[in-house]
Scaffold this motif. Structure first.
Motif, mmCIF file in Angstrom:
data_model
loop_
_atom_site.group_PDB
_atom_site.id
_atom_site.type_symbol
_atom_site.label_atom_id
_atom_site.label_comp_id
_atom_site.label_asym_id
_atom_site.label_seq_id
_atom_site.Cartn_x
_atom_site.Cartn_y
_atom_site.Cartn_z
ATOM 1 N N VAL A 175 38.735 31.840 42.276
ATOM 2 C CA VAL A 175 39.453 33.101 42.116
ATOM 3 C C VAL A 175 40.960 32.894 42.127
ATOM 4 N N SER A 210 40.902 36.780 37.360
ATOM 5 C CA SER A 210 40.181 37.908 36.764
ATOM 6 C C SER A 210 40.845 38.316 35.454
ATOM 7 N N SER A 211 40.333 39.366 34.838
ATOM 8 C CA SER A 211 40.933 39.895 33.604
ATOM 9 C C SER A 211 42.217 40.664 33.888
ATOM 10 N N ARG A 270 37.457 43.970 41.514
ATOM 11 C CA ARG A 270 36.132 43.487 41.904
ATOM 12 C C ARG A 270 35.139 43.795 40.793
ATOM 13 N N TRP A 271 34.063 43.007 40.748
ATOM 14 C CA TRP A 271 32.971 43.269 39.823
ATOM 15 C C TRP A 271 31.998 44.262 40.454
ATOM 16 N N LEU A 289 36.958 34.006 37.574
ATOM 17 C CA LEU A 289 36.366 35.276 37.983
ATOM 18 C C LEU A 289 36.109 36.199 36.794
ATOM 19 N N ARG A 290 36.924 36.107 35.774
ATOM 20 C CA ARG A 290 36.745 36.980 34.602
ATOM 21 C C ARG A 290 35.447 36.673 33.856
ATOM 22 N N TRP A 338 34.175 45.381 35.447
ATOM 23 C CA TRP A 338 35.350 45.077 36.263
ATOM 24 C C TRP A 338 36.023 46.367 36.728
ATOM 25 N N THR A 397 38.689 39.900 44.086
ATOM 26 C CA THR A 397 39.924 39.219 44.501
ATOM 27 C C THR A 397 40.149 39.345 45.996
#
Length: 367
Positions: free
Chosen positions: A357, A6-7, A14-15, A333-334, A28, A114
């Motif tokens: 992920v 992810s970022s 989580r989104w 994931l990002r 995000w 995540t």
């Protein structure tokens, strides 16, 4: 905590669908699952891979027939492969799991993150040696496809013929690969754009241009003028359902509707009709020899033991090497917004799309 893609690679999150609309509504959220009060019968799972599917598109724009998606603020993601990292005090009594076990589930939402918190009873153990990429394609896409072939209809005997709508997509690909892996001996005809003809031919499917004005006549010509035994329709519009029905055998052919992709605006910004949810719209379009089939309500919920047993049968085909799920594209994931843009365009989608992920696994796959 292992690094994620992810970022915020060193933090969980989580989104969130911040409002209904196009891909840019995804935001995000740095969310800590360990700060939550864990219900006694629940489990925290660290997500390794998560599926991306057409249902995410529908949920993001609104109208999906699940109360958990009725208002913005939820997390998309139908299915995943993950690792158990914490158990509630009663969780192991509901499901004999331990920290470190690999698991999967098809809960319908929550996997584009995540971590996910679920009832222990929802989780299905997989082996640590199972490929988390290949196995992540199974719960939604291949389970749906297996149910379409074996549980939604009763007349598919060896030698029968089927019409697979959207044959190059995740579920269409799964249908073809399962027919081959389980040696069902079915004649397969599939609709897709001409640019994907070679791809679906490689799956053993006879291609027909999905926009061809004489699509019904082409299908009938390929079946000796009779039409197919079963047509699977993922578009769900009045026009699509009628064409599917006309392409089946007179009086006995069946149409199984599995989606309502026609109700999403072309640019993926919303649904065409706001006055009713997609399930209601589909129900209004059903008629004799046309039925709507849902992998959740008609299969997983209505026949849980059967669904679980069928899932295990598909798992074993992958473990034996007789089935190798086709993966269209992998994303970090990002890159959720980019993934949804790809989902809407469908240009390069041939099979299942996934998020990886886990950072180490992403590196292994060159992401």
């Amino acid at each position: 905590m292992p690094r994620n893609t992810s970022s915020t690679p060193d933090k969980s999150g989580r989104w969130i669908v911040s409002k209904f609309g196009g891909p840019d509504v995804l935001k995000w959220d740095s969310w800590d699952p360990f700060a939550e009060t864990l219900p006694a019968d629940h489990v925290i799972v660290r997500i390794i891979t998560a599926g991306i599917a057409g249902t995410d598109n529908i949920q993001r724009v609104g109208g999906y027939p699940d109360p958990r998606c009725s208002k913005p603020g939820f997390t998309l993601g139908y299915d995943f492969i993950g690792e158990v990292v914490a158990l509630g005090s009663e969780a192991s009594k509901r499901n004999p799991l331990s920290v470190g076990d690999r698991v999967t589930a098809m809960d319908g939402i929550g996997a584009h993150a995540t971590h996910i918190i679920l009832p222990a009873a929802e989780l299905i153990r997989v082996e640590k040696t199972d490929d988390p990429v290949k196995f992540c394609a199974i719960p939604l896409n291949y389970s749906t496809a297996f149910g379409m072939l074996k549980r939604a209809v009763t007349n598919l005997v060896p030698g029968s013929s089927i019409l697979i709508g959207s044959a190059s997509g995740g579920v269409g690909t799964a249908v073809a690969e399962l027919v081959n892996a389980f040696k069902m001996d079915l004649k397969m005809i599939g609709t897709c754009s001409p640019s994907k003809f070679d791809y679906i031919k490689s799956l053993g499917v006879i291609p027909v241009d999905r926009r061809a004005p004489d699509l019904v006549n082409q299908v009938r010509a390929l079946t000796g003028g009779e039409g197919v035994d079963v047509a699977y329709d993922a578009v769900g519009s009045d026009e699509s359902i009628q064409k599917s029905l006309q392409a089946t055998k007179k009086d006995v052919g069946q149409v199984i509707v599995i989606g309502a992709m026609s109700e999403i605006a072309v640019d993926g910004s919303g649904v065409r009709q706001q006055e009713a949810d997609l399930h209601t719209l589909l129900q209004q379009r059903l008629q004799s020899r046309v039925a709507f089939w849902s992998v959740i309500s008609n299969y997983k919920v209505a026949q849980p033991k059967l669904w679980h047993g069928d899932l295990q049968r598909v798992f074993e085909k992958v473990r034996s090497g007789e089935l190798s799920p086709t993966i269209a594209k992998l994303f970090r994931l990002r890159d959720a917004v980019k993934a949804h843009e790809t989902l809407i365009s469908g240009t390069d989608v041939k099979g299942k799309m996934l998020f990886i992920v886990d950072e180490d696994l992403a590196t292994q796959h060159g992401l």
